[in-house]
Scaffold this motif. Structure first.
Motif, mmCIF file in Angstrom:
data_model
loop_
_atom_site.group_PDB
_atom_site.id
_atom_site.type_symbol
_atom_site.label_atom_id
_atom_site.label_comp_id
_atom_site.label_asym_id
_atom_site.label_seq_id
_atom_site.Cartn_x
_atom_site.Cartn_y
_atom_site.Cartn_z
ATOM 1 N N ASP A 113 0.678 -1.613 0.466
ATOM 2 C CA ASP A 113 -0.225 -0.090 0.134
ATOM 3 C C ASP A 113 0.631 1.071 -0.266
ATOM 4 O O ASP A 113 0.821 2.029 -0.730
ATOM 5 N N SER A 114 2.139 0.984 0.739
ATOM 6 C CA SER A 114 3.130 2.256 0.516
ATOM 7 C C SER A 114 3.727 2.821 -0.541
ATOM 8 O O SER A 114 3.584 3.916 -1.029
ATOM 9 N N LEU A 115 3.444 1.417 -1.605
ATOM 10 C CA LEU A 115 3.456 1.810 -3.409
ATOM 11 C C LEU A 115 2.223 3.439 -3.409
ATOM 12 O O LEU A 115 2.719 4.423 -4.371
ATOM 13 N N VAL A 116 1.238 3.579 -2.909
ATOM 14 C CA VAL A 116 0.413 4.258 -3.679
ATOM 15 C C VAL A 116 0.243 5.367 -2.739
ATOM 16 O O VAL A 116 0.495 6.770 -4.014
ATOM 17 N N GLU A 117 -0.027 5.004 -1.467
ATOM 18 C CA GLU A 117 0.773 7.022 -0.905
ATOM 19 C C GLU A 117 2.102 7.213 -1.705
ATOM 20 O O GLU A 117 2.220 8.902 -1.475
ATOM 21 N N ALA A 118 3.067 6.723 -1.672
ATOM 22 C CA ALA A 118 4.402 7.219 -2.006
ATOM 23 C C ALA A 118 4.180 8.101 -3.733
ATOM 24 O O ALA A 118 5.201 8.333 -3.865
ATOM 25 N N GLY A 119 2.917 7.599 -4.309
ATOM 26 C CA GLY A 119 3.258 8.030 -5.820
ATOM 27 C C GLY A 119 3.924 7.482 -6.606
ATOM 28 O O GLY A 119 4.170 8.420 -7.189
ATOM 29 N N ALA A 120 4.307 6.331 -6.715
ATOM 30 C CA ALA A 120 4.869 5.650 -7.236
ATOM 31 C C ALA A 120 4.408 4.912 -8.920
ATOM 32 O O ALA A 120 3.504 5.060 -8.827
ATOM 33 N N ARG A 121 5.213 5.674 -9.646
ATOM 34 C CA ARG A 121 5.354 5.568 -11.400
ATOM 35 C C ARG A 121 5.276 4.230 -11.534
ATOM 36 O O ARG A 121 5.034 4.017 -12.673
ATOM 37 N N ILE A 122 6.610 3.574 -11.437
ATOM 38 C CA ILE A 122 7.441 2.684 -11.375
ATOM 39 C C ILE A 122 7.758 2.365 -10.498
ATOM 40 O O ILE A 122 8.206 2.167 -9.966
ATOM 41 N N VAL A 123 7.432 1.048 -10.977
ATOM 42 C CA VAL A 123 7.620 -0.719 -9.860
ATOM 43 C C VAL A 123 8.969 -0.982 -10.238
ATOM 44 O O VAL A 123 8.685 -1.653 -10.958
ATOM 45 N N VAL A 124 10.406 -0.949 -9.578
ATOM 46 C CA VAL A 124 11.252 -2.199 -10.181
ATOM 47 C C VAL A 124 11.249 -3.214 -9.002
ATOM 48 O O VAL A 124 10.930 -3.373 -8.077
ATOM 49 N N ASP A 125 10.764 -4.986 -9.798
ATOM 50 C CA ASP A 125 10.884 -5.546 -8.479
ATOM 51 C C ASP A 125 12.111 -6.710 -8.410
ATOM 52 O O ASP A 125 11.899 -7.422 -10.015
ATOM 53 N N LEU A 126 12.839 -7.098 -7.716
ATOM 54 C CA LEU A 126 14.120 -7.381 -7.692
ATOM 55 C C LEU A 126 13.971 -8.645 -6.356
ATOM 56 O O LEU A 126 14.552 -8.333 -5.298
ATOM 57 N N THR A 127 12.629 -8.976 -6.237
ATOM 58 C CA THR A 127 12.495 -9.917 -4.871
ATOM 59 C C THR A 127 12.555 -11.433 -5.034
ATOM 60 O O THR A 127 13.902 -12.115 -5.365
ATOM 61 N N VAL A 128 11.491 -12.053 -4.621
ATOM 62 C CA VAL A 128 12.097 -13.744 -4.918
ATOM 63 C C VAL A 128 10.851 -14.394 -6.163
ATOM 64 O O VAL A 128 9.434 -13.274 -5.637
ATOM 65 N N PRO A 129 11.449 -15.703 -6.396
ATOM 66 C CA PRO A 129 9.909 -16.080 -7.053
ATOM 67 C C PRO A 129 8.446 -16.160 -6.172
ATOM 68 O O PRO A 129 7.522 -15.762 -6.989
ATOM 69 N N GLU A 130 8.881 -16.124 -4.970
ATOM 70 C CA GLU A 130 6.770 -16.584 -4.348
ATOM 71 C C GLU A 130 6.870 -15.441 -3.889
ATOM 72 O O GLU A 130 5.144 -15.527 -3.671
ATOM 73 N N SER A 131 7.023 -14.236 -4.189
ATOM 74 C CA SER A 131 6.359 -12.682 -3.882
ATOM 75 C C SER A 131 6.268 -12.124 -5.593
ATOM 76 O O SER A 131 5.298 -11.308 -5.367
ATOM 77 N N THR A 132 6.859 -12.301 -6.564
ATOM 78 C CA THR A 132 6.394 -11.119 -7.725
ATOM 79 C C THR A 132 5.608 -11.116 -8.816
ATOM 80 O O THR A 132 5.139 -10.230 -8.390
ATOM 81 N N GLU A 133 4.737 -12.289 -9.010
ATOM 82 C CA GLU A 133 3.851 -11.729 -9.392
ATOM 83 C C GLU A 133 2.555 -11.308 -8.222
ATOM 84 O O GLU A 133 2.268 -10.621 -9.015
ATOM 85 N N ALA A 134 2.212 -10.964 -6.979
ATOM 86 C CA ALA A 134 1.677 -10.420 -6.657
ATOM 87 C C ALA A 134 2.088 -9.529 -6.431
ATOM 88 O O ALA A 134 0.859 -8.451 -6.808
#
Lengths: 252, 252, 252, 252
Positions: free
Chosen positions: C43-64
């Motif tokens: 939710d903090s992505l919305v609050e922060a006003g992100a326009r681009i999200v860079v996902d460098l996480t793990v296979p378990e969470s990337t889809e969500a």
């Protein structure tokens, strides 16, 4: 089990010194007994019982550090620059009075680099042509590198001793600088490229064949095997030794 | 079976010409109908029914040869140097009057060399640093090589168009020539070594990575696949084409 | 001045994520508005006003993570693995309902590596022979590398489309493994050497010549220019893009 | 002026023999006194006053040729294969009765290749990892090459003598052949590429650094400096010598 050698690192907060601290701690046959920074007293070396002192400090303090070590019967392995003929002369006098103590001062602790230069020089007298390419990151201020200059000098001396003439070169039309710089008759080319660390190629050419020696330093970690070899060997090499070559078994 | 293309080679007694004669004879889809030396009459091209003329002669005769071919409706593939703007202008006028006829004039028929230069230029705008090392036998009189100069020009143009600044270089202390020569802002280093033929490396560097394109010509045979590609394609490319690039499928 | 793009990094405490945080902060045209770790709420992505999200996480969470971004109209640049056909299918459905939003999923962000593979494949159809050598640190568990397999597949497809036969090989007496492994008809050799990071060579050979594409990754920093290119471009590439190739100007 | 050495070449019509004839003729300190083909009588060696016999014939005739030379007090330099233990034993007996006569039998006369193997073996004990890549034209029938096998054996012996363990390798998932073949614990990779002649790389790796020895044979001419070194030296090395190493000054 063999007893561990008691080792002290001077300049332990610098980049090379910090690597040396890690390397000594990781070696089963060595024991780190002191790791001194800029303002620490050399007296703690005695208290800690150091047998070998590794000096990775700065030109301003290296002479005093090494003299302290030798005067207290400790061997020294020195990677700091700034040892001119005057300092070396004074150190040799001191060592003459301490016959069992050894000091190694080496401009380069990367084993692969030392080996490549020694072998390339030895091989160079069997080939018509020899040139050197050194490649470094673009923040380096001097060109060519000190290692390239030393390698060219070794090669030049070896070829001169064997009576090998300068390499052939028919160039009559040259854009200024294309053929590199001339170090004692050996052409040296300096490449500067973002992403690189420190790399060198010696190229030897004869009819129908080429022999290339290439060394790549990717990381300061590459100096540690040479530092450890120095630490383990310096006690068996009394007096002053310049350069790691004499510590290596290169006889063929 | 597809009909064979009737090919004539001019300069058949020269080193390149002799290779071309062998290459045409060995190609199942081509038929060698004439192989002319210095004193042979061009009229025999007509008698032999040549469709494609390969000119590998000398600067003094290449223009007359190509004009004769075009005037007789034959396509031409030209590896001879000496085509300045004036000659090219006259040839384009002639071709305008022969709309179905094609001429390819290429300074370099080694496919690998042409590909390496084209790709290196294209890639160079994604990297901070770029330098060129070219390596040749020591009987070469010019440094750097013509291919290196053209490669540097292609790279320089591509980087300028993309707004990429010159590569970083902190050198403040240089032995004359160490950093190579400067071709349109690209550093070029020329190595001369007995045993070599013709070799070139383009080095691109960015944070933490290097991309290298290397081409080695070991033998004049390396030009023949490019000559044959020219022979097979020139009939489909009316007008004047400079360089083999447009004959290659490089779209990515 | 152009407005800065608001960027969020997910997986900011991982090794790649930490590099990405530094790279975004250092880029004048980008503004880091969020750097989330494992337990932080999306939710903090919305609050922060992100326009681009860079996902460098793990296979378990990337889809969500990616689905959350797309559902909130943010573009996504994804370096996490684990995107199988099923996940990709679901993501394409979601993107169809968000026509202005772009997602880039790339297995490799090193520009040089992507360029080398693309160029090598394109060039391979002009050469009789092609082999791949990949070289990595000795802690790698799989051989050959995933990049080498993908490069071999690209090459094999390009050669098949052009009707180029398999490379010549007269070997009749082989010690098991000497000739490497076979990936779609392309021989691949895997070297494992202490000191290396990740390196690959594609070697193309024809009569009298060799063309070599070599890529060296010395450091994770090599992935950042590709990540930044993705961040800057993804907003102009609606829908799903696989691999960085389409973001590069490779047309020749 | 020093007197010229009288040299005979056997197998003068073969490819290597023809090169040797040219090389002897071109050397100011040597005089070609005989050049024999398959059906020529060995008696002509005596008539011609040959002091040194160069045997570049075939396995079937080499033993008789060398025995004839030794029995007549001529030194021999032998590049022909086929010298098994039985033949070598008989030759040593014969030489014991001719104490001033020398025979050199060498599997490889390329100086650069011999030097590279010797140096690489010597250096290998200072590095954790070592692998070999050999690259040849695709008409070669065996993989790996004999030179690569000998180099691996030299390296393996040197590392064993120094107590260096096998190189690290974490591979758990391998496509068959990816990691090359295993020669005495050293991984060897064989590349086959149109355009190549004979090339070899020995790669040594330690923490943060790599040392590479590369040799390229572009042409049979590369064997001639080694043949001439043999011719000039064999008279000073009585008895049987295997391999060119002992004729080279490699002491470091």
């Amino acid at each position: 089990m063999t007893e561990q050698l008691a080792v002290a690192v001077l300049g332990a907060n610098g980049r090379m010194g910090a690597e040396a601290v890690k390397a000594v701690e990781a070696a089963a046959d060595l024991k780190l007994v002191a790791a001194l920074g800029r303002n620490d007293s050399l007296d703690s070396l005695v208290e800690a019982g150091a047998r070998i002192v590794v000096d990775l400090t700065v030109p301003e303090s290296t002479e005093a550090n090494v003299r302290f070590a030798v005067e207290h019967g400790m061997h020294a392995v020195v990677g700091t620059t700034g040892w001119d003929q005057e300092r070396l002369g004074r150190l040799e006098e001191l060592l003459a009075a301490q016959p069992g103590t050894g000091v190694l001062i080496a401009p380069n602790f990367a084993l692969g680099s030392v080996l490549a230069s020694a072998f390339a020089a030895k091989a160079s007298k069997y080939f018509e042509s020899v040139e050197i390419i050194e490649l470094h990151h673009p923040d380096k201020v001097d060109a060519p590198s000190g290692t390239a200059v030393r390698t060219a000098q070794l090669i030049s001396a070896e070829r001169a001793a064997a009576g090998v003439p300068a390499g052939p070169d028919a160039t009559t039309s040259e854009m200024a600088g294309a053929r590199g710089c001339d170090v004692d008759g050996v052409r040296v080319h300096s490449v500067r490229l973002r992403g690189l660390v420190a790399h060198q190629e010696v190229l030897l050419g004869g009819p129908g064949e080429q022999l290339t020696f290439r060394h790549d330093s990717f990381d300061r970690a590459s100096f540690m095997p040479g530092v450890l070899l120095g630490v383990r060997t310096v006690g068996m090499k009394p007096g002053l030794t310049l350069g790691l070559d004499d510590y290596l078994d290169l006889g063929l």
